[in-house]
Write an enzyme that holds these catalytic residues in place. Structure first.
Site, short mmCIF file in Angstrom:
data_model
loop_
_atom_site.label_atom_id
_atom_site.label_comp_id
_atom_site.label_asym_id
_atom_site.label_seq_id
_atom_site.Cartn_x
_atom_site.Cartn_y
_atom_site.Cartn_z
CG HIS A 68 5.44 0.49 2.43
ND1 HIS A 68 4.55 1.52 2.23
CD2 HIS A 68 5.18 -0.02 3.64
CE1 HIS A 68 3.79 1.63 3.31
NE2 HIS A 68 4.13 0.71 4.17
CD GLU A 108 1.01 -1.06 9.04
OE1 GLU A 108 -0.14 -0.72 8.71
OE2 GLU A 108 1.91 -0.25 9.33
CG HIS A 143 -0.38 0.24 2.52
ND1 HIS A 143 -1.12 0.60 3.61
CD2 HIS A 143 0.89 0.15 2.97
CE1 HIS A 143 -0.34 0.72 4.66
NE2 HIS A 143 0.88 0.45 4.30
CG ASP A 201 -1.60 -13.70 0.11
OD1 ASP A 201 -0.77 -12.99 0.74
OD2 ASP A 201 -1.34 -14.86 -0.27
CG HIS A 202 1.35 -12.22 -2.65
ND1 HIS A 202 0.99 -13.23 -1.78
CD2 HIS A 202 2.70 -12.11 -2.56
CE1 HIS A 202 2.07 -13.71 -1.21
NE2 HIS A 202 3.12 -13.04 -1.65
CG HIS A 208 2.87 -3.50 6.05
ND1 HIS A 208 3.83 -3.08 6.94
CD2 HIS A 208 2.34 -2.37 5.51
CE1 HIS A 208 3.87 -1.76 6.96
NE2 HIS A 208 2.98 -1.30 6.09
CB CYS A 228 3.08 4.59 5.05
SG CYS A 228 3.20 3.30 6.30
#
Length: 134
Positions: free
Chosen positions: A39, A123, A14, A79-80, A41, A33
Protein backbone atom coordinates in the site's frame (compact mmCIF):
# COMPACT_ATOMS: atom_id res chain seq x y z
CA UNK A 1 19.14 30.53 17.16
CA UNK A 2 17.04 30.57 13.99
CA UNK A 3 15.22 27.49 12.65
CA UNK A 4 14.64 27.16 8.90
CA UNK A 5 12.36 24.45 7.54
CA UNK A 6 11.98 23.19 3.99
CA UNK A 7 9.00 21.00 3.01
CA UNK A 8 9.14 18.41 0.23
CA UNK A 9 6.77 15.67 -0.88
CA UNK A 10 7.08 12.11 -2.16
CA UNK A 11 4.94 9.02 -2.75
CA UNK A 12 6.06 5.54 -1.79
CA UNK A 13 4.73 2.07 -1.05
CA UNK A 14 5.58 -0.28 1.77
CA UNK A 15 4.41 -3.31 3.68
CA UNK A 16 4.88 -3.87 7.41
CA UNK A 17 5.08 -7.53 8.40
CA UNK A 18 6.98 -9.86 10.67
CA UNK A 19 7.68 -12.94 8.57
CA UNK A 20 7.74 -15.15 11.70
CA UNK A 21 4.16 -14.18 12.57
CA UNK A 22 0.91 -15.56 11.21
CA UNK A 23 -1.12 -13.53 8.72
CA UNK A 24 -3.67 -12.93 11.47
CA UNK A 25 -1.05 -11.59 13.90
CA UNK A 26 0.40 -9.30 11.23
CA UNK A 27 -3.08 -8.06 10.39
CA UNK A 28 -3.85 -7.45 14.06
CA UNK A 29 -0.68 -5.41 14.69
CA UNK A 30 -0.12 -3.70 11.34
CA UNK A 31 -3.66 -3.50 9.90
CA UNK A 32 -3.72 -2.12 6.34
CA UNK A 33 0.06 -1.80 6.43
CA UNK A 34 0.28 -5.62 6.23
CA UNK A 35 -1.60 -5.75 2.93
CA UNK A 36 0.02 -8.59 0.92
CA UNK A 37 -0.14 -6.39 -2.21
CA UNK A 38 1.54 -3.43 -0.49
CA UNK A 39 0.00 0.00 0.00
CA UNK A 40 1.16 3.56 -0.51
CA UNK A 41 1.39 6.92 1.20
CA UNK A 42 1.69 10.50 0.07
CA UNK A 43 4.45 11.61 2.42
CA UNK A 44 5.25 15.17 3.40
CA UNK A 45 8.76 15.76 4.66
CA UNK A 46 9.94 18.76 6.67
CA UNK A 47 13.68 19.24 7.16
CA UNK A 48 14.64 21.83 9.79
CA UNK A 49 18.11 23.31 10.07
CA UNK A 50 19.14 25.63 12.91
CA UNK A 51 21.89 28.19 13.18
CA UNK A 52 22.88 31.82 13.20
CA UNK A 53 22.13 33.84 10.05
CA UNK A 54 25.13 34.73 7.93
CA UNK A 55 25.69 38.51 8.29
CA UNK A 56 26.11 38.95 4.52
CA UNK A 57 23.20 36.84 3.23
CA UNK A 58 20.89 36.83 6.24
CA UNK A 59 20.49 33.07 5.73
CA UNK A 60 21.15 30.21 8.13
CA UNK A 61 21.56 28.39 4.82
CA UNK A 62 20.23 29.03 1.37
CA UNK A 63 16.89 27.20 1.15
CA UNK A 64 17.40 26.62 -2.58
CA UNK A 65 20.54 24.69 -1.69
CA UNK A 66 18.66 22.79 1.03
CA UNK A 67 15.91 21.90 -1.45
CA UNK A 68 18.50 20.61 -3.95
CA UNK A 69 20.17 18.46 -1.24
CA UNK A 70 16.82 16.98 -0.14
CA UNK A 71 15.72 16.27 -3.71
CA UNK A 72 19.02 14.70 -4.73
CA UNK A 73 19.62 12.53 -1.67
CA UNK A 74 16.08 11.77 -0.46
CA UNK A 75 13.29 12.45 -2.93
CA UNK A 76 15.05 10.86 -5.93
CA UNK A 77 15.69 7.72 -3.83
CA UNK A 78 12.20 7.45 -2.30
CA UNK A 79 9.65 8.95 -4.69
CA UNK A 80 7.46 6.29 -6.34
CA UNK A 81 9.56 3.52 -4.80
CA UNK A 82 8.94 0.40 -2.77
CA UNK A 83 10.47 1.18 0.63
CA UNK A 84 10.86 -2.52 1.46
CA UNK A 85 12.88 -3.22 -1.67
CA UNK A 86 14.46 0.03 -2.82
CA UNK A 87 16.17 1.37 0.31
CA UNK A 88 18.43 -0.33 2.82
CA UNK A 89 17.00 0.00 6.32
CA UNK A 90 19.35 -2.71 7.55
CA UNK A 91 16.55 -5.20 8.17
CA UNK A 92 14.26 -2.74 9.98
CA UNK A 93 10.59 -2.25 9.20
CA UNK A 94 9.97 0.56 6.68
CA UNK A 95 7.87 2.41 9.25
CA UNK A 96 7.73 6.20 9.32
CA UNK A 97 9.82 6.11 12.48
CA UNK A 98 12.64 4.13 10.86
CA UNK A 99 12.34 6.10 7.63
CA UNK A 100 12.77 9.41 9.52
CA UNK A 101 16.00 8.08 11.07
CA UNK A 102 17.22 6.94 7.64
CA UNK A 103 16.46 10.39 6.18
CA UNK A 104 18.35 12.09 9.04
CA UNK A 105 21.40 9.84 8.59
CA UNK A 106 21.35 10.33 4.82
CA UNK A 107 21.05 14.14 4.96
CA UNK A 108 23.33 14.94 7.89
CA UNK A 109 26.66 14.73 5.97
CA UNK A 110 25.37 17.17 3.34
CA UNK A 111 24.26 19.95 5.72
CA UNK A 112 27.37 22.12 5.82
CA UNK A 113 25.76 25.38 6.95
CA UNK A 114 23.78 25.40 10.17
CA UNK A 115 22.98 22.17 11.95
CA UNK A 116 20.35 19.57 11.16
CA UNK A 117 17.70 20.01 13.87
CA UNK A 118 14.65 17.92 12.99
CA UNK A 119 13.11 15.58 10.46
CA UNK A 120 9.31 15.59 10.43
CA UNK A 121 7.71 12.94 8.24
CA UNK A 122 3.95 12.94 7.75
CA UNK A 123 2.52 9.62 6.59
CA UNK A 124 -1.18 10.56 6.65
CA UNK A 125 -3.11 13.66 7.58
CA UNK A 126 -3.37 12.27 11.12
CA UNK A 127 0.06 10.66 11.65
CA UNK A 128 3.54 12.12 11.62
CA UNK A 129 6.84 11.42 13.33
CA UNK A 130 9.65 13.76 14.34
CA UNK A 131 13.28 12.81 14.79
CA UNK A 132 15.94 15.03 16.39
CA UNK A 133 18.99 12.80 16.01
CA UNK A 134 20.46 10.35 18.49
Amino acid sequence: MVYVTRREHFNAAHKLICSQWSEEANQEVFGKCANPNWHGHNYDLWVTVKGTPNPETGFVLNTQVLSKIIKEHIIEKLDHRNLNKDIDLEGLQPSSENLAIWIWNTLKPFISQGELHCIKLQETENIYVEYYGD
